[in-house]
Design a protein around this motif. Structure first.
Motif, PDB file in Angstrom:
ATOM      1  N   SER A   1       0.823  -1.200   0.000  1.00 24.03           N
ATOM      2  CA  SER A   1       0.000   0.000   0.000  1.00 24.03           C
ATOM      3  C   SER A   1       0.859   1.251   0.000  1.00 24.03           C
ATOM      4  CB  SER A   1      -0.914   0.011   1.223  1.00 24.03           C
ATOM      5  OG  SER A   1      -1.625   1.235   1.296  1.00 24.03           O
ATOM      6  N   ALA A   2       0.477   2.203  -0.827  1.00 24.44           N
ATOM      7  CA  ALA A   2       1.148   3.505  -0.842  1.00 24.44           C
ATOM      8  C   ALA A   2       0.445   4.502   0.065  1.00 24.44           C
ATOM      9  CB  ALA A   2       1.189   4.051  -2.275  1.00 24.44           C
ATOM     10  N   PHE A   3      -0.622   4.048   0.739  1.00 24.35           N
ATOM     11  CA  PHE A   3      -1.409   4.939   1.579  1.00 24.35           C
ATOM     12  C   PHE A   3      -1.093   4.698   3.054  1.00 24.35           C
ATOM     13  CE2 PHE A   3      -3.986   3.935  -2.211  1.00 24.35           C
ATOM     14  CZ  PHE A   3      -4.001   5.195  -2.790  1.00 24.35           C
ATOM     15  N   PRO A   4      -0.613   5.697   3.766  1.00 22.91           N
ATOM     16  CA  PRO A   4      -0.317   5.519   5.193  1.00 22.91           C
ATOM     17  C   PRO A   4      -1.598   5.413   6.003  1.00 22.91           C
ATOM     18  CG  PRO A   4      -0.023   7.807   4.558  1.00 22.91           C
ATOM     19  CD  PRO A   4      -0.300   7.051   3.290  1.00 22.91           C
ATOM     20  N   PRO A   5      -1.513   4.831   7.199  1.00 26.15           N
ATOM     21  CA  PRO A   5      -2.709   4.744   8.041  1.00 26.15           C
ATOM     22  C   PRO A   5      -3.316   6.108   8.296  1.00 26.15           C
ATOM     23  CG  PRO A   5      -0.942   3.384   8.914  1.00 26.15           C
ATOM     24  CD  PRO A   5      -0.339   4.199   7.809  1.00 26.15           C
ATOM     25  N   CYS A   6      -4.631   6.150   8.300  1.00 26.18           N
ATOM     26  CA  CYS A   6      -5.348   7.411   8.509  1.00 26.18           C
ATOM     27  C   CYS A   6      -6.699   7.067   9.133  1.00 26.18           C
ATOM     28  CB  CYS A   6      -5.511   8.180   7.207  1.00 26.18           C
ATOM     29  SG  CYS A   6      -6.102   7.162   5.847  1.00 26.18           S
ATOM     30  N   SER A   7      -7.553   8.061   9.295  1.00 33.48           N
ATOM     31  CA  SER A   7      -8.838   7.835   9.951  1.00 33.48           C
ATOM     32  C   SER A   7      -9.941   8.578   9.218  1.00 33.48           C
ATOM     33  CB  SER A   7      -8.788   8.308  11.405  1.00 33.48           C
ATOM     34  OG  SER A   7      -8.653   9.719  11.457  1.00 33.48           O
ATOM     35  N   LEU A   8     -11.186   8.160   9.482  1.00 27.43           N
ATOM     36  CA  LEU A   8     -12.327   8.888   8.923  1.00 27.43           C
ATOM     37  C   LEU A   8     -12.297  10.348   9.328  1.00 27.43           C
ATOM     38  CD1 LEU A   8     -15.405   6.488   9.353  1.00 27.43           C
ATOM     39  CD2 LEU A   8     -14.284   7.158   7.222  1.00 27.43           C
ATOM     40  N   GLU A   9     -11.912  10.608  10.562  1.00 25.18           N
ATOM     41  CA  GLU A   9     -11.909  11.990  11.059  1.00 25.18           C
ATOM     42  C   GLU A   9     -10.977  12.870  10.243  1.00 25.18           C
ATOM     43  OE1 GLU A   9     -11.546  14.432  15.283  1.00 25.18           O
ATOM     44  OE2 GLU A   9     -11.016  12.306  15.177  1.00 25.18           O
TER      45      GLU A   9
END
Length: 418
Positions: A363-371
């Motif tokens: 994955s090229a997307f780092p962990p994140c959140s809905l917020e």
């Protein structure tokens, strides 16, 4: 008539520093989810692939003034893939000639007849666009089943463009959400739908009055259609009453429409369901699915209406095409690993994951959140928490953890008034 307040399709300029900022920037764009570029002939203003379907077994060529069902219906104008008709203005949907008698017949007519035959009292039934009439029509390309519906106002993909940043005001999003959940709480006894903004239609007393009282001549299109033999192909129009500002109406109601790709729980039309960017993880992974795919759809649609942007687009970069690998990577960046119980029953598991449940394509997307993705400035902190909790309860990776429509109607966000 429905008019666009402004053009919201401007891509913001500026340097995008890292992958997360790229994704955030993408999600700030008011991309309308489900239309994809189509090939067009340079001298022909309509999608060439659609025109190619006007052939034996395909679409029926409909022209202004054509009559159907022994003169009972007369074509006045085109509305999407339907038409307004005389005396009582209704919408006519002419199915392709190959909709029946082939390997994957549509269940639309059977489901609509079943809904119509049910006499149980349920508030959700009033938020479905029910069948008024049906008949067969013989044309040059074969026999076509024709479905007749109540004429409605614009769909939500058009309606939301009346608002700045294509964000529908939160009180109205709540009311739309309630009505859609009522519709699903009725439907989910037997079948699943196909929820997207284009399938959610608006009505109001003023719109109903327009279709009931306005002379048919007022609905006829301006200008001449294309020259023969292509004069059957005309631009479609969605209408609202000139006597009402639907952006500020307090009497709007919605109806869920188009059951063309709907399925019975115990009999699926196809396993390739949902618009790409709304596909649930179990659909991408080829696992068994049920009504919880509708809940996933609805959560993403409500997010888009409230935030004015997609949550997932399924692309690695802004100009890249959709890919299920990127879609799964975006999901796991927000929600973490795909549950092992889901992977264990997924036909496509080995296409995307290794034996340890890790993505084969990193994955090229780092962990994140809905917020982090919630940018609606009209959301107070307390309202935002309730909204995010509501959305989170619909878009869990594990279908078993998603609340059903009846329980979602009890959500605090729907009851909360700031």
């Amino acid at each position: 008539m429905l008019q666009r307040v402004r053009d919201f399709r401007q891509i913001p300029t500026g340097d995008i520093g890292n992958i997360l900022e790229r994704w955030n920037s993408l999600l700030r764009l008011p991309r309308t989810s489900y239309t994809r570029p189509q090939n067009r002939h340079p001298d022909f203003p309509f999608p060439s692939l659609e025109v190619a379907r006007y052939c034996p077994g395909g679409y029926h060529p409909v022209r202004i003034g054509d009559v159907f069902n022994n003169g009972k219906y007369k074509i006045v104008s085109k509305l999407g893939y339907g038409a307004y008709l005389t005396k009582r203005h209704v919408a006519l949907k002419v199915l392709t000639a190959d909709s029946f008698g082939h390997q994957k017949d549509t269940f639309e007519l059977d489901i609509l007849k079943h809904i119509k035959a049910q006499h149980i009292q349920h508030p959700g039934k009033g938020h479905l666009l029910g069948l008024l009439d049906e008949f067969e029509h013989h044309g040059p390309n074969g026999n076509h089943v024709c479905l007749v519906f109540k004429a409605m106002g614009p769909d939500l993909s058009k309606y939301r463009r009346l608002f700045p940043n294509i964000r529908i005001p939160l009180p109205l999003v709540k009311e739309i959400s309630r009505q859609l959940l009522l519709a699903l709480s009725y439907l989910h006894d037997r079948y699943m739908s196909n929820i997207k903004p284009q399938n959610i239609l608006i009505e109001s007393p003023a719109i109903n009055k327009m279709f009931e009282q306005t002379p048919s001549e007022a609905f006829r299109p301006h200008g001449s259609p294309l020259e023969p033999p292509n004069d059957f192909y005309m631009a479609s129009t969605q209408l609202s009453s000139i006597e009402e500002d639907i952006a500020h109406s307090t009497e709007l109601s919605i109806r869920l429409a188009d059951f063309g790709t709907s399925s019975w729980f115990n009999k699926h039309l196809t396993e390739w369901i949902q618009p790409q960017m709304l596909r649930a993880p179990e659909v991408i992974l080829g696992a068994d699915w049920d009504s919880k795919v509708d809940i996933w759809n609805l959560g993403l649609v409500i997010w888009e209406l409230a935030e004015g942007r997609l949550l997932f687009d399924g692309t690695w970069t802004i100009n890249a095409p959709y890919s299920p690998e990127a879609h799964l990577a975006q999901m796991t960046a927000v929600f973490g690993s795909v549950p092992k119980t889901l992977l264990a029953r997924s036909k496509n598991r080995d296409r995307y994951f290794d034996a340890d449940g890790k993505l084969l394509e990193p994955s090229a997307f780092p962990p994140c959140s809905l917020e982090q993705f919630s940018k609606n400035p009209d959301n107070s902190e307390s309202e935002k928490k309730k909204f995010l909790s509501f959305i989170d309860s619909m878009i869990r990776l594990d279908p078993e953890e998603r609340l059903d429509a009846t329980r979602l109607l009890e959500s605090e966000w729907l009851r909360f008034t700031p």
